[in-house]
Scaffold this active site. Sequence first.
Site, PDB file in Angstrom:
ATOM      1  N   LYS A   1       0.806  -0.970   0.152  1.00  0.00           N
ATOM      2  CA  LYS A   1       0.247   0.580  -0.054  1.00  0.00           C
ATOM      3  C   LYS A   1       0.780   1.567  -0.184  1.00  0.00           C
ATOM      4  O   LYS A   1       2.034   1.038   0.604  1.00  0.00           O
ATOM      5  CB  LYS A   1      -0.736  -0.049   1.106  1.00  0.00           C
ATOM      6  CG  LYS A   1      -2.207   1.086   1.166  1.00  0.00           C
ATOM      7  CD  LYS A   1      -2.500   0.992   2.729  1.00  0.00           C
ATOM      8  CE  LYS A   1      -3.614   2.169   2.530  1.00  0.00           C
ATOM      9  NZ  LYS A   1      -4.696   1.609   3.970  1.00  0.00           N
TER      10      LYS A   1
ATOM     11  N   SER B   1      -9.955   1.463   3.449  1.00  0.00           N
ATOM     12  CA  SER B   1      -9.009   2.473   2.225  1.00  0.00           C
ATOM     13  C   SER B   1      -7.678   1.980   1.816  1.00  0.00           C
ATOM     14  O   SER B   1      -6.780   1.934   0.823  1.00  0.00           O
ATOM     15  CB  SER B   1      -8.257   3.345   3.235  1.00  0.00           C
ATOM     16  OG  SER B   1      -6.906   3.285   3.946  1.00  0.00           O
TER      17      SER B   1
ATOM     18  N   SER C   1      -9.602  -0.719   7.328  1.00  0.00           N
ATOM     19  CA  SER C   1      -8.944  -0.216   6.228  1.00  0.00           C
ATOM     20  C   SER C   1      -7.816  -1.965   5.515  1.00  0.00           C
ATOM     21  O   SER C   1      -7.668  -1.839   4.285  1.00  0.00           O
ATOM     22  CB  SER C   1      -8.083   0.580   6.089  1.00  0.00           C
ATOM     23  OG  SER C   1      -8.850   1.589   6.119  1.00  0.00           O
TER      24      SER C   1
END
Lengths: 96, 493
Positions: free
Chosen positions: B81, B156, B180
């Site tokens: 990420k 997210s 997330s």
Amino acid sequence: MPVEIDIDHVARLARLDLTDEEKSRLRVQLGVILAAAARVQEVVAEDVPPTSYAIPRSNVYREDTPTPSLSRDEALAGAPEVEADRFKVPRVVEME
Amino acid sequence: MTDPLCDRTATELAEELRDGDLKASEILDSCLERVDAVEEQVRAFLNLTTEAAHELADDVGRRRADGEVLWGVAGIPIALKDVLATKGITTTCGSRILHNYVPPYDCTPWARLKAAGSVLLGKTNCDEFAMGSSGENSGFFPTHNPWDLSRVPGGSSAGSAAAVAAGEAVWALGTDTGGSVRQPASLCGVVGLKPTYGLVSRYGLIAFASSLDHVGTFTRSVSDAALLLSAIGGNDPMDATSLPDGPRDYTRGLDEGVDGLRIGVVEGSFGEGVEEGVAASIRDAVDRLRKLGAEVGDVALPNAEYALSAYYLIAPSEASSNLARYDGVRYGLREEGASDVVEMMTTTRGRGFGPEVKRRIILGTYALSAGYYEAYYGQAQKVRTLVIRDYEKAFESFDVLVQPTSPTTAFELGARVDDPLAMYLSDIFTIPADLAGVPAISVPCGTDGNGLPVGLQITGKVLDEPTILRVASAFERDLGTAFVPPLVAQLRE
């Protein structure tokens, strides 16, 4: 009941430039969000201690052994503007 | 036809790599072939580091040829990420304000993986600064769910979940502050693990809400989650919140089953706001665990209903402070033409941040400002204490707790962007574990009427990852379903 917020004041505190359109949208949205968040006030918790960290650690010590750190060039490499090995910004002090 | 290498689990691939039946470069090529086939539609990556990946894969081959004993994560392609700092590789946090930021150091989880021979494929898309539940708050573009390209992958950690579901990466790292990792894992039909707070170092994780941020894993099996956690976990002197415990092998004991374990079904799992397709899958999952020998009972977390409210005060408050550093001075965007430094900072932030980040900065600044602090932030911290006490009480009677990871399956892109409160409700079941710091895993448990995956959340005691992994593993084995998105199934035909 939606909560009323002085957006201009809070935006100034946060150093955040907002357009008029953003301000009016935020005023409505945050009023609703804060009304929902204010539900925490329904909980009776006078005697309850606050928690900042779920699994707190305190007094974490280590030996004071010097190790290499970032060089000046590396530290400055991402800066928008550099002069004489320093971060450069627009003027800070009011001119006469 | 055997599955392409990119669709296999890391656990299987690691064995074949170790036995010399497979080369790291072959797995990488398989992943890159999949990227070529689907990335234009899925858009999981902000930055593909293909050239460096080839070098890392070749390096694994060289190290093995030199007699070095490598196993586990070595040679397995991974996606990170884009909130995790990678030395020399742009790290944007999904934000325009960091569009050009190249970190001078690696985050600890990646540093450990790199040393062990892991192969970085690239950096994945996410909601800006990890704030969001759909991936749509990315400052660049939205990621699409491989199960249905018109739907969100969750957020997210949108790109990490989508990349693993689509076989672009074998596994990935994400971060979980309010859900997330687990929520996008649930929406994309993969396994998402959020470990105990402080088990995985956050050094080099660009901060959103420091008391809530966790690094977590996306994998296609529970044993892969255990393997990846074993590689990244353990104390790090560079993170003052890191727990003192050293690294541990979580792959042991996964097949011990659930016989005799006490499993609590959390109240509200089938209640208001939970889609019927989700509730049905969770009921089946609970039945399955009972048949496997678990003692199943009901359990209440009475303060969980206030957890969402507390979270939306605590997280924005911490964010408003953490994001103060983006001021156009040391890195990232600077808006030119300002006449003084305050104007430069104010306009830089106004231009660099997107709507959700601005919303949370204003919310957090307000909640911390004079006159409101006690009523909002102070009270939220007390509610946090009560949420923790609820878990402590529940774990007196149960070994693990189960419930849906998300009240809904993947929703349509655009469906919730104009209604922040509806978006926030996506995390209603995941937020309490972040507030309490307890470990939780989402494991695929079925599909709804639209063929979209549902995730079962299993929550455990602090540092009891072995038990939640064991329950998840027993469940996964018994279910025996491979969760393959239609997009991937078509490619294999």
